[in-house]
Design an enzyme around this catalytic site. Structure first.
Site, mmCIF file in Angstrom:
data_model
loop_
_atom_site.group_PDB
_atom_site.id
_atom_site.type_symbol
_atom_site.label_atom_id
_atom_site.label_comp_id
_atom_site.label_asym_id
_atom_site.label_seq_id
_atom_site.Cartn_x
_atom_site.Cartn_y
_atom_site.Cartn_z
ATOM 1 C CE LYS A 16 -1.221 1.377 3.826
ATOM 2 N NZ LYS A 16 -1.708 1.619 5.181
ATOM 3 C CB THR A 17 3.570 2.425 2.226
ATOM 4 O OG1 THR A 17 2.782 2.106 3.368
ATOM 5 C CG2 THR A 17 4.269 3.739 2.469
ATOM 6 N NE ARG A 51 -0.308 -5.686 11.100
ATOM 7 C CZ ARG A 51 -0.495 -5.092 9.939
ATOM 8 N NH1 ARG A 51 0.297 -4.122 9.554
ATOM 9 N NH2 ARG A 51 -1.466 -5.474 9.120
ATOM 10 C CG ASP A 86 -2.057 5.641 4.467
ATOM 11 O OD1 ASP A 86 -2.549 4.627 3.932
ATOM 12 O OD2 ASP A 86 -1.020 5.619 5.158
ATOM 13 C CD GLU A 87 -3.724 2.787 7.732
ATOM 14 O OE1 GLU A 87 -4.682 1.992 7.531
ATOM 15 O OE2 GLU A 87 -2.590 2.406 8.084
ATOM 16 C CD GLN A 142 -4.822 -4.008 7.530
ATOM 17 O OE1 GLN A 142 -3.960 -3.625 8.299
ATOM 18 N NE2 GLN A 142 -4.626 -4.129 6.228
#
Length: 780
Positions: free
Chosen positions: A33-34, A614, A225-226, A256
């Site tokens: 994503k980043t 994670r 983002d997010e 998430q």
DNA sequence: CCACACCTGATTTTT
DNA sequence: TCAGGTGTGG
């Protein structure tokens, strides 16, 4: 093809190359994503978009910083510094700093952190003479916060039938009034809380078309983002800002979404597609982070949730090890097990400290891990404690700085008006508050005009001294930079000296913290870096606004070679080679507060999904039979989430760590245990007999502690006892005390407004006597 | 006015 | 456990 497009997969490239028009990227965990976001920004710039026209919003400063660095790296020049990248809160605060006056706030408005805000709530509740047992400040504040995040004004709140019904049922009908009073008080204080930074920016855009137009033109390209964690206020702002160009790119993962308690709503994702005619939707489903085992387990967990955007995460990584599920006897054993396992893994597999993370549901769990890691000398970093800037001594100094920037800030004023003590006590402060409220002026204005309000002469003198001092600080502002002012304030108020004289460990620590604060202000003043490329604002006001938005995560070096301890929430967006998901117990995870509705439970499950994903290589899931919760020992059932993991991905026989450990925990899945629904038959008493009492016994049983009987030898005052004047009490004089009897004055000490005498009594030892209050008679 | 002892009540996650 | 609030005595 440009270099930066190399190494992107089909979907990722699609997301990057789509320049104009709205786009929503559903990015599964670990799907790059980043990388997509940063490459997209680079691509926009390579395609001729001016960096000044790009706005990228994140939730944490850390994410913003990382994004900026990665764009810089891709571009290889310093154009990236002209990008507007930051958190919602910091970006909006910066804009408000220019335009807040339009809403009647000072541009130097104070930002209240949660503590300040709760304190205001408390003040308001007390002033309304409401029962603070019924109206608990924290609860009330949360409710107000929720309202603000949902764009519900005090008026809306009071007029909404359902809200009113709800408050009636909860037996707190005055909430609407408190909400209103709270807002007014913050406004009067020239202060905004965190939620206001969103809300007031929204109001600004809504009320002033010229400003809306200005920012619409400036931010031609917007990236969020997010996105799954945005709340209605953020949604509304994004919608307004993006309305002109519609170049809005949102990235999120409904699986998430873990911040609904803060007002985030998944609706924003669903709504996005309806808001624009033609939304491009890209799904990133390939995971590059974790092993197949981990991904498979995560997928099966999340499939238990209803209502989600359909997608299946897959990976081409190796299948990897099974997930180790480990049961320990107690929370302390859990800590020991994890510390031992880390030690062992470091030796056996050459992992570094920083390859490990211990992730848990609540901050309170960190203690056991800390102790265990410390015992083995494993360096660690805890995230999520109080930020440096929230420490008492730091807030004290900052309160002075806040006050001189904004004298309306009553929270700051109340904090330091008598610290260090200067003879303006509670009685006086209450009087000042009363005067301020009845005359509808600020406390500072009362102080400035103190002579006309009839204070006692001593008090008046103290007040005038205080006012003069603060004014002298204010007069420094134009001529001196933030550091010089702060240094001077620390010195002049004796705040630094006070801590310097405190020779206790904490006193020393506090002194060092103050020094560190001063250093950091100096650094900030001297650093040439600017944030978003425009004129550098190095005033004290800018400094104060900036640091309030910092969290402790921003103060710690993520690359340091230490084991990382944090809540799962704080771990969002991070990845580690080895992850310990700790405390997988009913009532803890899922948390007792979140098992009442399906929605809450599903959010807990998403949290579980987050913690699983994670891990890159190895994942342990641990749970303890007994655990200390607020002082007492409680027994736990294993988390239902463990049962939701298919056995094929699990290893319940893992014995882990050093041999020493084997005696202190039973490895999770003896056949008997599993047959009996998880737990063995050990009672707590059995456990204590076998393994000894749990550590950290700081309290000795009451029958053992020697009660220091403060035997005061009775003394009957001589008939006609009359206290002598303070001036008569002098060293060497023989005196009589009503209770302690006769004695001799050994020493005089204390400040002039609060003199003390050290007296050695014939029968009651040495005592310090405050002459203003205790009755002493000089014996002729 | 203030320091300290005691009691009480609360405990999710955070910008 | 622990922080904050209250009461008491100096």
């Amino acid at each position: 093809m440009q270099d930066y497009l190399q190494g992107l997969n089909e979907r990722q490239r699609e997301a990057v190359l789509h320049i104009h028009g709205p786009i929503m990227i559903i990015a599964g965990a670990g799907s790059g994503k980043t990388k997509v976001l940063t490459t997209r920004i680079a691509h926009l710039m390579a395609s001729g978009v001016d960096a000044f026209n790009i706005l990228a919003l994140t939730f944490t400063n850390k994410a913003a910083k990382e994004m900026k660095e990665r764009v810089e790296h891709i571009l290889g020049n310093n154009e990236a510094r002209n990008l507007y990248i930051g958190t919602f809160h910091s970006v909006f605060a910066r804009i408000l700093r220019a335009d807040a006056h339009r809403l009647g706030y000072p541009n130097n408005f104070t930002i209240y952190d949660t503590d300040d805000a709760k304190s205001v709530v408390k003040t308001v509740i007390n002033e309304m003479h409401l029962d603070d047992k019924l109206y608990k400040p924290a609860t009330v504040y949360n409710r107000i916060s929720a309202a603000k995040n949902a764009l519900v004004t005090p008026l809306d709140y009071a007029n909404d039938y359902y809200i009113q019904q709800e408050d009636m049922r909860a037996n707190r009908p005055a909430l609407a009034k408190i909400y209103d009073a709270y807002c007014k008080r913050c406004f009067k204080n020239g202060a905004m809380d965190f939620d206001d930074l969103l809300l007031k920016f929204y109001e600004l855009l809504k009320t002033f078309p010229d400003l809306l137009s200005k920012y619409q033109h400036k931010f031609k390209f917007i990236l969020i983002d997010e996105y799954q964690d945005t709340n209605p206020a953020q949604y509304a702002i994004i919608k307004m800002l993006g309305a002109m160009h519609e170049n809005v790119c949102v990235v999120g993962d409904d699986a998430q979404s873990i911040y609904s308690f803060r007002g985030a709503t998944i609706q924003n994702i669903l709504q996005f597609q309806k808001d624009y005619d033609d939304v491009k939707v890209v799904k990133l489903e390939q995971n590059y982070r974790s092993t197949q085992n981990i991904i498979n387990a995560a997928n099966s967990v999340i499939s238990k949730n209803k209502g989600q955007i359909p997608k299946v995460l897959f990976t081409e990584n190796a299948s990897g090890e099974k997930i180790k599920v480990v049961k320990t006897m107690s929370d302390n054993d859990e800590g020991k097990f994890i510390a031992d396992t880390i030690q062992e893994q470091k030796l056996r597999n050459h992992f570094a400290n920083k390859d490990f993370a211990i992730l848990y549901r609540t901050n309170a769990q960190s203690r056991a891990f800390e102790e265990a890691l410390r015992r083995l000398n494993i360096p660690y970093t805890i995230y999520g404690g109080i930020s440096f800037y929230q420490r008492k001594e730091i807030k004290d100094l900052l309160a002075y700085l806040r006050l001189i920037i904004n004298t309306k800030d009553e929270e700051a004023l109340k904090r330091i008006i008598n610290y260090p003590t200067r003879g303006i006590g509670k009685t006086t402060v209450d009087k000042i508050i009363l005067l301020a409220n009845t005359h509808n002026i600020t406390m500072w204005e009362v102080l400035e005009n103190a002579p006309q309000f009839g204070f006692r002469s001593g008090t008046l003198e103290a007040i005038n001294e205080f006012v003069t001092m603060i004014k002298s600080f204010i007069s420094m502002l134009g001529k001196h930079n933030a550091y010089e002012v702060a240094f001077h304030v620390g010195k002049q108020t004796n705040l630094v000296k006070e801590l310097f004289n405190d020779k206790s460990t904490e006193g020393l620590q506090k002194y060092e913290n103050i020094q560190e604060l001063l250093n950091s202000i100096k650094e900030w003043v001297e650093s040439p870096d600017n944030e978003e490329g425009e004129v550098v604002d190095k005033t004290l006001g800018a400094y104060l606004q900036q640091i309030t938005l910092l969290t402790d995560a921003d103060e710690k070096d993520p690359d340091a070679d230490t084991v990382k301890l944090m809540t799962i929430h704080a771990a969002k967006g991070l990845e580690f080679e080895c992850v310990f998901a700790a405390g997988l117990e009913e009532m803890l995870f899922p948390n007792v507060m979140s098992i009442n509705t399906r929605e809450e439970l599903e959010e807990e499950r998403r949290l579980f999904y987050v913690v699983i994903t994670r891990a890159k290589k190895k994942l342990w899931i641990t749970y303890a039979h007994t655990r200390y919760k607020f002082g007492s020992l409680v027994q736990n059932e294993p988390s239902r989430f463990i049962e939701e993991l298919p056995e094929e991905f699990l290893d319940r026989t893992y014995a882990g760590g050093g041999t020493r450990l084997l005696s202190s925990f039973s490895p999770g899945g003896s056949a008997f245990d599993r047959l009996n629904g998880g737990w063995g038959q050990d009672t707590v008493l059995d456990a204590e007999r076998k393994y000894g009492p749990p550590p950290s016994k700081k309290t000795t049983p009451s029958y053992l502690s020697p009660k220091p009987e403060p035997k005061v030898k009775e003394h009957t005052p001589t008939p006609g006892f009359v206290a002598s004047d303070v001036s008569e009490i002098q060293v060497g004089k023989r005196v009589e005390h009503q209770k302690f009897g006769f004695g001799e004055v050994i020493k005089m000490e204390g400040a002039s407004h609060n003199p003390m005498a050290l007296i050695r009594f014939e029968h009651n030892g040495e005592k310090k006597i405050l002459l203003n209050y205790a009755k002493l008679r000089v014996v002729e």
